[in-house]
Enzyme design. Structure first.
Site, mmCIF file in Angstrom:
data_model
loop_
_atom_site.group_PDB
_atom_site.id
_atom_site.type_symbol
_atom_site.label_atom_id
_atom_site.label_comp_id
_atom_site.label_asym_id
_atom_site.label_seq_id
_atom_site.Cartn_x
_atom_site.Cartn_y
_atom_site.Cartn_z
ATOM 1 N N HIS A 109 1.076 0.290 -1.395
ATOM 2 C CA HIS A 109 1.236 -1.057 -0.837
ATOM 3 C C HIS A 109 2.348 -1.050 0.190
ATOM 4 O O HIS A 109 3.348 -0.358 0.008
ATOM 5 C CB HIS A 109 1.560 -2.074 -1.946
ATOM 6 C CG HIS A 109 1.252 -3.468 -1.549
ATOM 7 N ND1 HIS A 109 2.140 -4.231 -0.824
ATOM 8 C CD2 HIS A 109 0.143 -4.208 -1.740
ATOM 9 C CE1 HIS A 109 1.585 -5.401 -0.594
ATOM 10 N NE2 HIS A 109 0.381 -5.425 -1.128
ATOM 11 N N ASP A 139 -6.165 -4.329 -5.937
ATOM 12 C CA ASP A 139 -7.576 -3.973 -5.812
ATOM 13 C C ASP A 139 -8.023 -2.943 -6.845
ATOM 14 O O ASP A 139 -9.215 -2.786 -7.083
ATOM 15 C CB ASP A 139 -7.857 -3.440 -4.399
ATOM 16 C CG ASP A 139 -7.716 -4.528 -3.368
ATOM 17 O OD1 ASP A 139 -8.375 -5.564 -3.536
ATOM 18 O OD2 ASP A 139 -6.939 -4.354 -2.418
HETATM 19 N N1 CMC Z 1 -3.201 7.546 -1.679
HETATM 20 C C1 CMC Z 1 -2.410 8.611 -1.472
HETATM 21 N N2 CMC Z 1 -1.206 8.542 -0.898
HETATM 22 C C2 CMC Z 1 -0.751 7.346 -0.540
HETATM 23 C C3 CMC Z 1 -1.529 6.196 -0.720
HETATM 24 C C4 CMC Z 1 -2.784 6.327 -1.323
HETATM 25 N N3 CMC Z 1 -3.567 5.247 -1.543
HETATM 26 N N4 CMC Z 1 -0.853 5.132 -0.234
HETATM 27 C C5 CMC Z 1 0.306 5.602 0.219
HETATM 28 N N5 CMC Z 1 0.387 6.940 0.035
HETATM 29 C C6 CMC Z 1 1.549 7.804 0.296
HETATM 30 C C7 CMC Z 1 1.369 8.824 1.317
HETATM 31 O O1 CMC Z 1 2.127 9.944 0.857
HETATM 32 C C8 CMC Z 1 1.971 8.264 2.553
HETATM 33 O O2 CMC Z 1 2.613 9.228 3.273
HETATM 34 P P1 CMC Z 1 1.867 10.167 4.392
HETATM 35 O O3 CMC Z 1 1.440 9.245 5.493
HETATM 36 O O4 CMC Z 1 2.923 11.089 4.770
HETATM 37 O O5 CMC Z 1 0.707 10.797 3.732
HETATM 38 C C9 CMC Z 1 3.021 7.291 2.067
HETATM 39 O O6 CMC Z 1 2.626 6.942 0.739
HETATM 40 C C10 CMC Z 1 3.107 6.027 2.906
HETATM 41 O O7 CMC Z 1 1.803 5.475 2.998
HETATM 42 P P2 CMC Z 1 1.280 4.619 4.219
HETATM 43 O O8 CMC Z 1 -0.199 4.622 4.202
HETATM 44 O O9 CMC Z 1 1.945 5.123 5.462
HETATM 45 O O10 CMC Z 1 1.863 3.203 3.861
HETATM 46 P P3 CMC Z 1 1.451 1.844 4.528
HETATM 47 O O11 CMC Z 1 2.450 0.863 4.133
HETATM 48 O O12 CMC Z 1 1.177 2.002 5.983
HETATM 49 O O13 CMC Z 1 0.018 1.539 3.874
HETATM 50 C C11 CMC Z 1 -1.660 0.999 2.380
HETATM 51 C C12 CMC Z 1 -0.187 0.805 2.755
HETATM 52 C C13 CMC Z 1 -2.043 -0.064 1.361
HETATM 53 C C14 CMC Z 1 -2.552 0.810 3.609
HETATM 54 C C15 CMC Z 1 -1.849 2.422 1.800
HETATM 55 O O14 CMC Z 1 -1.079 2.565 0.631
HETATM 56 C C16 CMC Z 1 -3.302 2.747 1.544
HETATM 57 O O15 CMC Z 1 -4.013 3.201 2.443
HETATM 58 N N6 CMC Z 1 -3.805 2.498 0.290
HETATM 59 C C17 CMC Z 1 -5.203 2.661 -0.002
HETATM 60 C C18 CMC Z 1 -6.003 1.423 0.373
HETATM 61 C C19 CMC Z 1 -5.707 0.247 -0.538
HETATM 62 O O16 CMC Z 1 -5.686 0.391 -1.753
HETATM 63 N N7 CMC Z 1 -5.521 -0.942 0.049
HETATM 64 C C20 CMC Z 1 -5.242 -2.179 -0.681
HETATM 65 C C21 CMC Z 1 -3.891 -2.684 -0.372
HETATM 66 S S1 CMC Z 1 -3.222 -3.902 -1.504
HETATM 67 C C22 CMC Z 1 -4.183 -5.282 -1.563
HETATM 68 C C23 CMC Z 1 -4.771 -5.755 -0.293
HETATM 69 O O17 CMC Z 1 -4.074 -6.004 0.691
HETATM 70 O O18 CMC Z 1 -5.975 -5.898 -0.247
#
Ligand code: CMC
Length: 380
Positions: free
Chosen positions: A260, A316
């Site tokens: 998140h 989610d």
């Molecule tokens: N799986 C594996 N590693 C992860 C994940 C994940 N789902 N999320 C974060 N990380 C790690 C990863 O190590 C990353 O570093 P790197 O880019 O070096 O690999 C680090 O954490 C930072 O992640 P980020 O994607 O740069 O963080 P962000 O704040 O830009 O993104 C996010 C947040 C929600 C988009 C991301 O965690 C993600 O893609 N999650 C999967 C999709 C998801 O479940 N989305 C629902 C979000 S919550 C409810 C909603 O809004 O609907």
């Protein structure tokens, strides 16, 4: 001076709000000052009232609010015709976005942004969204749409219109909890889209249709469907660990339903839904999906800790197994998110229009400059 670029606008504040507060380090979420854990005692309808009016309703105010919703229940005939002419396989989120935009055409006064007119539009969308999703589902199953039972409340009526049976109190309670947890979450991507659209002083329907499009993405609301598709593809609990390891081994590999932008500890909504799912799993024939989810959480905790990352289940993640155990088709998971979040989007539109500032951030130009223009006849 070189500009500082905040990729993804991370850490940037663009407005003030009184609707919702989040403490990502402590895993706390408040709607209008009430802790989300305490609000699970309320109904979704009470929470909509709270988000819009700033106070929880008295019984009398709630009765009046529910009465105000009743005239907005019928879907305009021409919008029903739109649903009927969509090709088989249409993504329900595409349907919902098109219908949200089309509702403006059947509103005599879609453009006024004074509080009374906005509230009227909000009342309409809060009942139209669940009606549209349920009606779309029944039509594609070859069944007749149902007249609403408005006395059931928003969650109960949605389940009734979907399944044709008055839901059990337990099922209604579960959906109530899911809807109120999804109702609002500050400046998430779709709410930001709604507010920045509204900041051009476009109408509320246009802003809401834009927000629906933003919610659909798998990094946002689309994650709940992506979680269930992943669990389906894994198949059995013994294959969960390898799935996680394979996914993390890929460049930028993401396990859906984890991580998140704001929460660095467990999302409080995820924790509540995990408890709801555990209770449902005690008597569900689909409990396997919940047990696979727990195994995925275990492996992710181990792997992310080893990488020095705080990546926990989000809203989610457990909502996917909750909806599965309620018998809801997978491609309706994200539309249900929209059914709930439309109340939060509207609350933000009330704020945005009341104190509007055009949202217009900058992008740093990194392209070429000073290129000589060549007429088309001379381009080789
Ligand atoms: N799986 C594996 N590693 C992860 C994940 C994940 N789902 N999320 C974060 N990380 C790690 C990863 O190590 C990353 O570093 P790197 O880019 O070096 O690999 C680090 O954490 C930072 O992640 P980020 O994607 O740069 O963080 P962000 O704040 O830009 O993104 C996010 C947040 C929600 C988009 C991301 O965690 C993600 O893609 N999650 C999967 C999709 C998801 O479940 N989305 C629902 C979000 S919550 C409810 C909603 O809004 O609907």
């Amino acid at each position: 001076m070189e500009p500082t670029i905040h990729y993804g606008l991370a850490g940037v504040y663009f407005a003030e709000t009184e609707i919702c507060g989040i403490n990502g380090d402590r895993g706390e979420l408040f709607y209008r000052g009430y802790d989300i854990r305490d609000l699970t005692e309320a109904t979704y309808t009470e929470v909509v009232y709270l988000l819009w009016h700033g106070e929880l309703p008295t019984q009398r105010q709630l009765d009046d609010f529910r009465a105000e919703l009743v005239p907005h229940y019928p879907i305009p005939d021409k919008v029903l015709e739109l649903l009927l002419c969509l090709p088989p396989g249409t993504d329900p989120m595409h349907m919902l976005q098109a219908a949200a935009a089309m509702l403006a055409a059947f509103d005599d006064n879609p453009d006024e942004i004074d509080p009374d007119n906005l509230r009227r539009i909000g009342l309409s969308l809060v009942v139209q969204f669940p009606n549209l999703v349920a009606t779309f589902e029944r039509l594609r199953r070859g069944e007749q749409p149902l007249e609403p039972k408005s006395e059931l409340g928003l969650a109960g009526n949605f389940l009734y219109m979907l399944n044709g049976e008055v839901p059990t109190p337990a099922a209604e309670r579960v959906l109530n909890t899911a809807l109120l947890l999804h109702a609002e979450h500050g400046s998430n991507a779709s709410t930001f889209v709604a507010r920045s659209s509204a900041s051009t002083l476009t109408d509320a329907y246009s802003a809401i249709a834009a927000a629906v499009g933003s919610l659909k993405g798998p990094l946002h609301g689309g994650a709940n469907e992506a979680v269930m598709r992943a669990l389906e593809s894994i198949g059995t609990i013994d294959k969960v660990e390898q799935y996680v390891l394979d996914t993390l081994a890929k460049p930028k590999g993401r396990v859906m339903g984890f991580g998140h932008r704001v929460y660095k500890v467990l999302d409080p909504r995820g924790a509540i839904l995990r408890d709801v799912a555990a209770e449902l799993a005690e008597s569900s024939s689909e409990a396997e999906y919940f047990h696979m989810s727990l195994e995925m959480e275990r492996v992710m905790e181990r792997e992310m800790t080893a990488r020095g990352r705080q990546v926990k289940p989000n809203l989610d993640f457990f909502s996917a197994s909750v909806y599965r155990m309620l018998g809801i088709p997978v491609d309706l998971y994200t539309p249900i998110f929209a059914v709930a979040r439309v109340s939060g989007w509207m609350a933000h539109l009330f704020e945005q229009y009341a104190d509007n500032h055009l949202v217009r951030p900058l992008v740093k130009y990194q392209g070429e400059r000073g290129r000589p223009f060549v007429p088309i006849a001379k381009r080789g």
